[in-house]
Design a protein around this motif. Structure first.
Motif, mmCIF file in Angstrom:
data_model
loop_
_atom_site.group_PDB
_atom_site.id
_atom_site.type_symbol
_atom_site.label_atom_id
_atom_site.label_comp_id
_atom_site.label_asym_id
_atom_site.label_seq_id
_atom_site.Cartn_x
_atom_site.Cartn_y
_atom_site.Cartn_z
ATOM 1 N N GLY A 187 -57.942 30.052 59.326
ATOM 2 C CA GLY A 187 -59.011 29.027 58.985
ATOM 3 C C GLY A 187 -58.794 27.852 59.950
ATOM 4 O O GLY A 187 -59.347 26.891 59.536
ATOM 5 N N ILE A 188 -58.104 28.144 61.026
ATOM 6 C CA ILE A 188 -57.856 26.901 62.039
ATOM 7 C C ILE A 188 -58.650 27.210 63.329
ATOM 8 O O ILE A 188 -58.993 28.165 63.564
ATOM 9 C CB ILE A 188 -56.391 26.459 62.213
ATOM 10 C CG1 ILE A 188 -55.756 27.790 62.844
ATOM 11 C CG2 ILE A 188 -55.719 26.135 61.071
ATOM 12 C CD1 ILE A 188 -54.147 27.494 63.425
ATOM 13 N N SER A 189 -59.252 26.069 64.213
ATOM 14 C CA SER A 189 -60.051 26.207 65.121
ATOM 15 C C SER A 189 -59.283 26.690 66.614
ATOM 16 O O SER A 189 -59.759 26.701 67.606
ATOM 17 C CB SER A 189 -60.831 24.840 65.254
ATOM 18 O OG SER A 189 -59.903 23.693 65.490
ATOM 19 N N VAL A 190 -57.918 26.615 66.379
ATOM 20 C CA VAL A 190 -56.954 26.895 67.692
ATOM 21 C C VAL A 190 -56.355 28.441 67.136
ATOM 22 O O VAL A 190 -56.273 28.564 66.257
ATOM 23 C CB VAL A 190 -56.139 25.930 67.890
ATOM 24 C CG1 VAL A 190 -56.785 24.586 68.355
ATOM 25 C CG2 VAL A 190 -55.131 25.382 66.877
ATOM 26 N N GLY A 191 -55.958 28.992 68.370
ATOM 27 C CA GLY A 191 -55.050 30.010 68.277
ATOM 28 C C GLY A 191 -53.731 29.697 67.760
ATOM 29 O O GLY A 191 -53.195 28.696 67.757
ATOM 30 N N SER A 192 -53.100 30.747 67.191
ATOM 31 C CA SER A 192 -51.770 30.523 66.726
ATOM 32 C C SER A 192 -50.858 31.885 67.242
ATOM 33 O O SER A 192 -51.359 33.014 67.041
ATOM 34 C CB SER A 192 -51.665 30.555 65.107
ATOM 35 O OG SER A 192 -50.322 30.241 64.666
ATOM 36 N N ALA A 193 -49.712 31.635 67.864
ATOM 37 C CA ALA A 193 -48.984 32.679 68.371
ATOM 38 C C ALA A 193 -48.505 33.645 67.468
ATOM 39 O O ALA A 193 -48.331 34.732 67.553
ATOM 40 C CB ALA A 193 -48.030 32.114 69.348
ATOM 41 N N ALA A 194 -48.245 32.995 66.187
ATOM 42 C CA ALA A 194 -47.533 33.789 65.134
ATOM 43 C C ALA A 194 -47.838 33.336 63.664
ATOM 44 O O ALA A 194 -48.163 32.176 63.812
ATOM 45 C CB ALA A 194 -46.062 34.022 65.300
ATOM 46 N N ALA A 195 -47.655 33.998 62.951
ATOM 47 C CA ALA A 195 -47.858 33.456 61.409
ATOM 48 C C ALA A 195 -47.017 34.376 60.473
ATOM 49 O O ALA A 195 -46.793 35.461 60.866
ATOM 50 C CB ALA A 195 -49.343 33.486 60.918
ATOM 51 N N ALA A 196 -46.514 33.743 59.586
ATOM 52 C CA ALA A 196 -45.800 34.422 58.394
ATOM 53 C C ALA A 196 -46.400 34.272 56.985
ATOM 54 O O ALA A 196 -46.797 33.371 56.559
ATOM 55 C CB ALA A 196 -44.212 34.109 58.512
ATOM 56 N N ILE A 197 -46.341 35.579 56.363
ATOM 57 C CA ILE A 197 -47.054 35.336 54.945
ATOM 58 C C ILE A 197 -45.870 35.377 54.064
ATOM 59 O O ILE A 197 -45.058 36.352 54.140
ATOM 60 C CB ILE A 197 -47.731 36.637 54.639
ATOM 61 C CG1 ILE A 197 -49.137 36.740 55.447
ATOM 62 C CG2 ILE A 197 -48.324 36.675 53.233
ATOM 63 C CD1 ILE A 197 -49.816 37.903 55.252
ATOM 64 N N GLU A 198 -45.803 34.285 53.270
ATOM 65 C CA GLU A 198 -44.581 33.863 52.343
ATOM 66 C C GLU A 198 -44.881 34.443 50.885
ATOM 67 O O GLU A 198 -44.249 35.262 50.310
ATOM 68 C CB GLU A 198 -44.011 32.727 52.363
ATOM 69 C CG GLU A 198 -43.256 32.145 53.439
ATOM 70 C CD GLU A 198 -42.600 30.923 53.560
ATOM 71 O OE1 GLU A 198 -42.731 30.281 52.567
ATOM 72 O OE2 GLU A 198 -41.814 30.624 54.451
ATOM 73 N N GLU A 199 -46.121 34.146 50.549
ATOM 74 C CA GLU A 199 -46.347 34.558 49.046
ATOM 75 C C GLU A 199 -47.794 35.478 49.346
ATOM 76 O O GLU A 199 -48.715 34.690 49.945
ATOM 77 C CB GLU A 199 -46.768 33.291 48.113
ATOM 78 C CG GLU A 199 -44.993 32.707 47.922
ATOM 79 C CD GLU A 199 -45.341 31.396 47.241
ATOM 80 O OE1 GLU A 199 -46.502 31.210 46.473
ATOM 81 O OE2 GLU A 199 -44.395 30.627 47.187
ATOM 82 N N VAL A 200 -47.730 36.510 48.917
ATOM 83 C CA VAL A 200 -48.846 37.407 49.224
ATOM 84 C C VAL A 200 -50.244 37.084 48.542
ATOM 85 O O VAL A 200 -51.385 37.494 48.973
ATOM 86 C CB VAL A 200 -48.674 38.877 48.998
ATOM 87 C CG1 VAL A 200 -47.478 39.288 49.868
ATOM 88 C CG2 VAL A 200 -48.038 39.107 47.614
ATOM 89 N N GLY A 201 -50.086 36.463 47.177
ATOM 90 C CA GLY A 201 -51.276 36.020 46.711
ATOM 91 C C GLY A 201 -52.005 37.291 46.545
ATOM 92 O O GLY A 201 -51.512 38.311 45.952
ATOM 93 N N GLU A 202 -53.426 37.475 46.454
ATOM 94 C CA GLU A 202 -54.305 38.458 46.210
ATOM 95 C C GLU A 202 -54.143 39.405 47.043
ATOM 96 O O GLU A 202 -54.925 40.535 47.061
ATOM 97 C CB GLU A 202 -55.714 37.879 46.160
ATOM 98 C CG GLU A 202 -55.968 37.077 44.937
ATOM 99 C CD GLU A 202 -57.138 36.432 44.960
ATOM 100 O OE1 GLU A 202 -58.025 36.868 45.545
ATOM 101 O OE2 GLU A 202 -57.418 35.374 43.964
#
Length: 129
Positions: free
Chosen positions: A97-112
């Motif tokens: 949901g951000i307007s720029v790219g991101s090289a990586a991301a990690a999911i820590e809490e999976v939620g739904e």
């Protein structure tokens, strides 16, 4: 399977991820952003993996220079964190949901996204064999 890497992929990509798995990973990241807890960017993802909190790590295949994310596959392997290679930084950014790219991301809490992430992790385990 792990030997069938497209030569046009960057050197840090250890295995080919089917399009549907990459799409599912974007979706899981989007859901976790809304209902769980995520870390965005290479530095945050690295910390999440090192602390053993990452449930799923997304790494973009279009990162320049590739050295920015080159340490992540090995780190994920060491810490037993599932990693998925996705086509673009923009895709990760959009899922976050951000307007720029991101090289990586990690999911820590999976939620739904729990069942979706479980499905992705199972598919990844089959790919890496």
């Amino acid at each position: 399977m792990s030997g069938d890497i497209d030569p046009s992929k960057p050197f840090y990509v250890r295995f080919e991820v089917p399009k549907e798995v990459a799409e599912a990973a974007y979706e899981a990241l989007k859901i976790a952003t809304e209902s769980g807890k995520i870390r965005k960017g290479t530095n945050e993802a690295t910390k999440s993996i090192e602390r053993g909190k990452a449930k799923l790590v997304l790494v973009a295949e279009d990162v320049q220079p590739p050295e920015i994310v080159a340490h992540l596959p090995l780190l994920c392997e060491e810490r037993k964190a599932p990693i998925v290679y996705v086509p673009t930084k923009e895709g990760i950014g959009a899922a976050l949901g951000i307007s720029v790219g991101s090289a990586a991301a990690a999911i820590e809490e999976v939620g739904e996204a729990e069942s979706l992430i479980a499905e992705i992790v199972t598919k990844l385990a089959e790919l890496v064999k």
